[in-house]
Write an enzyme that holds these catalytic residues in place. Structure first.
Site, PDB file in Angstrom:
ATOM      1  N   ARG A 115      22.123  64.628 -23.717  1.00 59.31           N
ATOM      2  CA  ARG A 115      21.451  63.658 -24.466  1.00 59.31           C
ATOM      3  C   ARG A 115      20.484  63.482 -23.556  1.00 59.31           C
ATOM      4  O   ARG A 115      18.339  63.538 -23.431  1.00 59.31           O
ATOM      5  CB  ARG A 115      21.710  62.590 -24.232  1.00 59.31           C
ATOM      6  CG  ARG A 115      23.031  62.569 -25.850  1.00 59.31           C
ATOM      7  CD  ARG A 115      24.515  61.829 -25.460  1.00 59.31           C
ATOM      8  NE  ARG A 115      24.778  62.659 -24.477  1.00 59.31           N
ATOM      9  CZ  ARG A 115      25.833  63.921 -25.075  1.00 59.31           C
ATOM     10  NH1 ARG A 115      26.060  63.664 -26.201  1.00 59.31           N
ATOM     11  NH2 ARG A 115      26.728  64.680 -24.296  1.00 59.31           N
TER      12      ARG A 115
ATOM     13  N   ARG B  48      17.731  65.436 -12.685  1.00 58.88           N
ATOM     14  CA  ARG B  48      19.286  65.578 -12.898  1.00 58.88           C
ATOM     15  C   ARG B  48      19.600  66.491 -11.418  1.00 58.88           C
ATOM     16  O   ARG B  48      19.167  67.784 -11.499  1.00 58.88           O
ATOM     17  CB  ARG B  48      19.618  66.213 -13.760  1.00 58.88           C
ATOM     18  CG  ARG B  48      21.496  65.935 -14.201  1.00 58.88           C
ATOM     19  CD  ARG B  48      22.018  65.888 -14.855  1.00 58.88           C
ATOM     20  NE  ARG B  48      21.831  64.228 -15.324  1.00 58.88           N
ATOM     21  CZ  ARG B  48      22.477  64.400 -16.781  1.00 58.88           C
ATOM     22  NH1 ARG B  48      23.376  65.307 -17.093  1.00 58.88           N
ATOM     23  NH2 ARG B  48      22.781  62.690 -17.454  1.00 58.88           N
TER      24      ARG B  48
HETATM   25  N1   CP Z   1      24.620  59.884 -21.240  1.00 65.22           N
HETATM   26  C1   CP Z   1      24.253  61.376 -20.735  1.00 65.22           C
HETATM   27  O1   CP Z   1      23.585  62.011 -19.379  1.00 65.22           O
HETATM   28  O2   CP Z   1      24.344  62.317 -21.331  1.00 65.22           O
HETATM   29  P1   CP Z   1      24.076  63.978 -21.020  1.00 65.22           P
HETATM   30  O3   CP Z   1      24.894  64.635 -19.609  1.00 65.22           O
HETATM   31  O4   CP Z   1      24.020  64.840 -22.231  1.00 65.22           O
HETATM   32  O5   CP Z   1      22.550  64.429 -20.952  1.00 65.22           O
END
Ligand code: CP
Length: 303
Positions: A51, A101
């Site tokens: 996401r 990230r």
């Molecule tokens: N909500 C969220 O951070 O999902 P992902 O890990 O898929 O990015």
């Protein structure tokens, strides 16, 4: 907000949070505007994501920006031993904004200090996930009509769940009453509880999910964060602590909505998905509009 990094949810004021939500509303009404054609956005993901990465890339692309980056560090020179410092210094020559990230807590702050361009924290270890928080606030305001005076339950891994940490801090601005449901081993860290106490807000701790369902406006389910456990046996002990099933919602308030940052493993059964109270897939969609708002505001193309 122009040129500001977003590392902690508290880097932006309550007024700036609201401004982003209002801008996101405008992008929801008109998502395709080519206002970032002159910009390059880098997405550097040292940890898996569906996401966050794809909604940032969708947001940037729909606004006309070019997107560069990697979805796992094995395809970058990190694999050859390059440091985070050198990676960020290099990429900040190639892009106007970096979305990152990383598994290490504090890595996003470090990146923002060595980068020449703004850095948006897309999750740093178990610490924070501020852009998830903004889309969570957007989802709460949209479904409840307000952010004020709500009863909000967080369920599951409150220790390692970074989305819980940053959302708790943000909700401290809105006279929230917190209902914290977790196994004893996975309670909300005292460093986060401190924010609730400073604002003299109410919080209640539980170990049973069924106790909170009739009391709350938002049920915020979370996954037990397997990847953060040092000892796999400790994960095995708590992995299925809370499973929300459709028949457990019979005595819920009519305005209750179920949120989950996703991915889910098995903490919400599929029969809940068709319940009108289930909001988690729309919540994920809202991430595109909120991230459009953030990119546009930080790159300075909207006031
Ligand atoms: N909500 C969220 O951070 O999902 P992902 O890990 O898929 O990015």
């Amino acid at each position: 907000m122009k040129n500001k990094s977003l590392v902690s949810i508290n880097d932006f004021t309550r007024e700036e949070h609201i401004h982003i939500l209002d801008l996101a509303g405008a992008f929801e009404r008109r998502p395709k505007q080519r206002i970032l054609e002159d910009f390059v956005v880098a997405t550097l993901f040292f940890e898996p994501s569906t996401r966050t990465r794809l909604s940032f890339e969708s947001a940037a692309t729909r606004l006309g920006a070019r997107v560069i980056g990697f979805s796992e560090p094995g395809s970058s020179s990190v694999q050859k031993g390059e440091s985070l410092r050198d990676t960020i210094r290099t990429v900040s020559n190639y892009a106007d904004l970096i979305v990152m990230r990383h598994p290490r807590e504090g890595s996003a702050r470090f990146a923002s200090e060595v980068s020449k361009v703004p850095v948006i924290n897309a999750g740093d270890g178990a610490n924070q996930h501020p852009t998830q928080t903004l889309l969570d606030l957007y989802s709460i305001r949209k479904t409840q009509g307000t952010l004020d005076n709500l009863n909000i339950a967080f369920i599951g891994d409150l220790k390692y769940g970074r989305t819980v940490h940053s959302l708790t801090m943000a909700l401290c601005n809105y006279n929230t009453t917190f209902h914290l449901v977790s196994p004893a081993e996975l309670k909300l860290p005292s460093s986060v509880k401190m924010h609730i106490k400073e604002k003299q807000l109410g919080y209640h701790q539980y170990t049973e999910l069924s106790e909170v369902i009739p009391k709350v406006d938002i049920l915020y389910m979370t996954r037990i964060q397997k990847e953060r456990f040092q000892d796999p046996m400790e994960y095995e002990k708590v992995k299925n602590s809370y499973i929300l099933r459709n028949n457990m919602l019979d005595n819920a308030k009519t305005n209750l909505r179920i949120l989950h940052p996703l991915p889910r493993v098995n903490e919400i059964t599929y029969d809940v998905d068709d319940n009108p109270k289930a909001y988690y897939f729309t919540q994920a969609l809202n991430g595109v509009f909120v991230r459009q708002a953030l990119l546009a505001a930080i790159l300075g193309v909207v006031e």
